[in-house]
Motif scaffolding. Structure first.
Motif, mmCIF file in Angstrom:
data_model
loop_
_atom_site.group_PDB
_atom_site.id
_atom_site.type_symbol
_atom_site.label_atom_id
_atom_site.label_comp_id
_atom_site.label_asym_id
_atom_site.label_seq_id
_atom_site.Cartn_x
_atom_site.Cartn_y
_atom_site.Cartn_z
ATOM 1 N N GLN A 229 0.844 -1.214 0.060
ATOM 2 C CA GLN A 229 0.091 -0.021 -0.064
ATOM 3 C C GLN A 229 0.961 1.077 0.031
ATOM 4 N N VAL A 230 0.280 2.300 -0.640
ATOM 5 C CA VAL A 230 1.312 3.678 -0.866
ATOM 6 C C VAL A 230 0.116 4.533 -0.515
ATOM 7 N N GLY A 231 0.362 5.605 0.503
ATOM 8 C CA GLY A 231 -0.557 6.804 0.669
ATOM 9 C C GLY A 231 0.140 7.606 1.812
ATOM 10 N N SER A 232 -0.741 8.546 1.906
ATOM 11 C CA SER A 232 -0.394 9.650 3.031
ATOM 12 C C SER A 232 -0.420 8.939 4.497
ATOM 13 N N PRO A 233 0.222 9.402 5.473
ATOM 14 C CA PRO A 233 0.428 8.673 6.736
ATOM 15 C C PRO A 233 -0.936 8.564 7.088
ATOM 16 N N GLU A 234 -2.087 9.452 6.981
ATOM 17 C CA GLU A 234 -3.417 9.451 7.241
ATOM 18 C C GLU A 234 -4.203 8.281 6.371
ATOM 19 N N GLU A 235 -3.819 8.249 5.349
ATOM 20 C CA GLU A 235 -4.585 7.292 4.454
ATOM 21 C C GLU A 235 -4.291 5.710 4.810
ATOM 22 N N VAL A 236 -2.916 5.765 5.150
ATOM 23 C CA VAL A 236 -2.654 4.336 5.305
ATOM 24 C C VAL A 236 -2.974 3.850 6.942
ATOM 25 N N TYR A 237 -3.076 5.031 7.493
ATOM 26 C CA TYR A 237 -3.540 4.475 9.229
ATOM 27 C C TYR A 237 -5.039 4.325 9.040
ATOM 28 N N ARG A 238 -5.590 5.343 8.511
ATOM 29 C CA ARG A 238 -7.204 5.415 8.534
ATOM 30 C C ARG A 238 -7.744 4.257 7.364
ATOM 31 N N ARG A 239 -7.312 4.095 6.367
ATOM 32 C CA ARG A 239 -7.762 3.167 5.565
ATOM 33 C C ARG A 239 -6.910 2.451 4.949
ATOM 34 N N PRO A 240 -6.237 1.279 6.050
ATOM 35 C CA PRO A 240 -5.415 0.443 5.604
ATOM 36 C C PRO A 240 -6.280 -0.771 4.541
ATOM 37 N N ALA A 241 -5.262 -1.145 3.476
ATOM 38 C CA ALA A 241 -5.748 -1.870 2.501
ATOM 39 C C ALA A 241 -6.134 -3.375 2.931
ATOM 40 N N THR A 242 -5.115 -3.858 3.795
ATOM 41 C CA THR A 242 -5.242 -5.074 4.099
ATOM 42 C C THR A 242 -4.957 -5.323 5.693
ATOM 43 N N ARG A 243 -5.522 -6.736 6.098
ATOM 44 C CA ARG A 243 -4.950 -6.824 7.640
ATOM 45 C C ARG A 243 -3.725 -6.602 7.773
ATOM 46 N N PHE A 244 -2.739 -6.867 7.100
ATOM 47 C CA PHE A 244 -1.437 -6.791 7.474
ATOM 48 C C PHE A 244 -1.161 -5.406 7.695
ATOM 49 N N VAL A 245 -1.729 -4.676 6.831
ATOM 50 C CA VAL A 245 -1.227 -2.928 7.016
ATOM 51 C C VAL A 245 -1.912 -2.481 8.191
ATOM 52 N N ALA A 246 -3.393 -3.027 8.334
ATOM 53 C CA ALA A 246 -4.075 -2.377 9.580
ATOM 54 C C ALA A 246 -3.266 -2.961 10.795
ATOM 55 N N GLY A 247 -2.794 -4.208 10.875
ATOM 56 C CA GLY A 247 -2.058 -4.476 12.328
ATOM 57 C C GLY A 247 -0.507 -3.894 12.329
ATOM 58 N N PHE A 248 -0.143 -3.681 11.196
ATOM 59 C CA PHE A 248 1.583 -3.306 11.350
ATOM 60 C C PHE A 248 1.766 -1.753 11.766
ATOM 61 N N LEU A 249 0.496 -1.081 11.388
ATOM 62 C CA LEU A 249 0.523 0.569 11.623
ATOM 63 C C LEU A 249 -0.154 0.807 12.975
ATOM 64 N N GLY A 250 -0.531 -0.108 13.647
ATOM 65 C CA GLY A 250 -1.070 0.260 15.052
ATOM 66 C C GLY A 250 -2.040 -0.904 15.593
ATOM 67 N N GLU A 251 -2.573 -0.676 16.662
ATOM 68 C CA GLU A 251 -3.685 -1.630 17.319
ATOM 69 C C GLU A 251 -4.847 -1.570 16.375
ATOM 70 N N ALA A 252 -5.592 -2.655 16.198
ATOM 71 C CA ALA A 252 -6.436 -2.846 15.213
ATOM 72 C C ALA A 252 -7.563 -3.915 15.796
ATOM 73 N N ASN A 253 -8.689 -3.256 15.950
ATOM 74 C CA ASN A 253 -9.904 -4.353 16.346
ATOM 75 C C ASN A 253 -10.538 -4.715 14.889
ATOM 76 N N LEU A 254 -10.029 -6.015 14.540
ATOM 77 C CA LEU A 254 -10.469 -6.375 13.187
ATOM 78 C C LEU A 254 -11.898 -7.307 13.398
ATOM 79 N N LEU A 255 -13.137 -6.785 12.853
ATOM 80 C CA LEU A 255 -14.327 -7.137 13.195
ATOM 81 C C LEU A 255 -15.000 -7.687 11.757
ATOM 82 N N PRO A 256 -15.746 -8.819 11.816
ATOM 83 C CA PRO A 256 -16.287 -9.241 10.385
ATOM 84 C C PRO A 256 -17.340 -8.182 10.199
#
Ligand SMILES: Nc1ncnc2c1ncn2[C@@H]1O[C@H](COP(=O)(O)OP(=O)(O)OP(=O)(O)O)[C@@H](O)[C@H]1O
Length: 352
Positions: A229-256
């Protein structure tokens, strides 16, 4: 402050060139280390390659610097291909984690080195070295030995040496990793200031997500030799493209996502599968508050400015980050509470 290039013939001054990395592939020791890595960095931007150990960040930097030849793909600075250009002719400044200063030379001699290599005359060298030292806020250390400086000061000198010849591109390989936390945070601001003042197009490498988010205009997340994924810091943090990005960038509650809404909270989601709720997007309320999800506190961690709580809601652990002053009282393990999502756009994640 903007250094002029030390050689004539280039328009515009230092670093005002865009960099485009086009489908780089590198195989080493029989393994694919980089797999079609592409990235465009507009002129004057600060881009960071962020990823876990072994994801290919340093290899990408090594290709840019000319230390590693790619099997295929190309790098262009200001539209000119670097293929076949040796490292010393690339006009790229590099700062490594361990500074790589010459310990037997004075600070001034260290900074002067790239100018000597470019056969710049003595008067210009003196002027440039003084200017570079002012840029890094160490104007009076030219005659000191490198060994007499602290780690943070040495890193500033390494930066001065990398910038003194007005490179078209600055590469930073984990430049702050050797510094302690407080100094690292101060140097993040300094690096950003210096990069802004010189306008030098910069590509940095780090595995520290806070560092990447706080310093960069563009963040490129790497995983297994690919940019995912490529984006501004806010884009990648607020709108991560994948589970991996979501988890790597900070704490993430993953919900179905169930019928277009998040499980438990019922907020509308664009897409299907899984979505991410950041802990600071959740709010704790009294247990019987209408419109909230009933939960039980299972863990409370005091973090200074914030309180990190884990609650169990219908058997699902959910992490909530609260500002202590916003809470009526400090929750304790076993307390019944309500949790709600503060709202805002939610997007589903790709399943990678
Ligand atoms: N010369 C080499 N021969 C074989 N494999 C290599 C070579 N150089 C690097 N690798 C492998 O390539 C992968 C990517 O390495 P690279 O150093 O680019 O990752 P990185 O993301 O920078 O990691 P780190 O944060 O640990 O520096 C790793 O699995 C590494 O073991």
């Amino acid at each position: 402050m903007r250094f002029l290039p030390v050689k004539g013939g280039r328009a515009g001054g230092a670093g005002l060139e865009s960099v485009s990395i086009d489908r780089l592939t590198v195989d080493l020791g029989g393994a694919r280390i980089l797999d079609e890595v592409s990235l465009t960095v507009p002129a004057g931007c600060f881009a960071t390659l962020l990823g876990p150990s072994g994801s290919g960040k340093t290899t990408t930097l090594n290709v840019l610097a000319g230390f590693t030849d790619p099997g295929s793909g190309d790098v262009r600075i200001g539209g000119r291909s670097l293929t076949g250009v040796p490292p010393h002719r690339r006009e790229i400044g590099v700062v490594f984690q361990n500074y790589a200063l010459f310990p037997h030379l004075s600070v001034g001699r260290n900074i002067e080195f790239p100018l000597l290599a470019r056969k710049v005359d003595r008067a210009t060298r003196r002027e440039r070295v003084a200017e570079a030292l002012r840029l890094v806020h160490l104007p009076d250390v030219a005659d000191r030995s490198v060994r007499s400086l602290s780690g943070g000061q040495q890193q500033r000198i390494a930066l001065a040496r990398a910038l003194v010849f007005a490179p078209q591109l600055l590469l930073l390989d984990e430049p702050l990793a050797a510094l302690d936390k407080q100094l690292r945070e101060a140097m993040q601001l300094e690096l950003k200031r210096i990069q802004r003042e010189t306008g030098t197009t910069t590509i940095a490498v780090t595995h520290d997500q806070v560092e990447a988010l706080s310093m960069s205009d563009i963040v490129a997340i790497m995983q297994d030799g690919k940019i995912v994924q490529v984006g501004s810091p806010e884009e990648v943090y607020r709108r991560p493209a994948t589970r991996f990005v979501a988890g790597f960038l900070g704490e993430a509650n993953l919900l179905p996502v169930v019928d277009g809404k998040t499980a438990l909270f019922g907020n509308p989601v664009d897409g299907s599968g899984t979505t991410v709720l950041r802990p600071e997007d959740l709010e704790l309320t009294a247990a019987d508050h209408p419109g909230t999800v009933a939960a039980t506190v299972t863990e409370v961690v005091y973090q200074g400015a914030r309180l990190r709580l884990t609650v169990a809601a219908d058997g699902t652990p959910i992490v909530v980050s609260a500002v202590p002053g916003d809470l009526a009282h400090r929750p304790e393990i076993g307390d019944a509470v309500g949790v709600r999502h503060r709202g805002g756009e939610l997007r589903a994640l790709a399943d990678a």
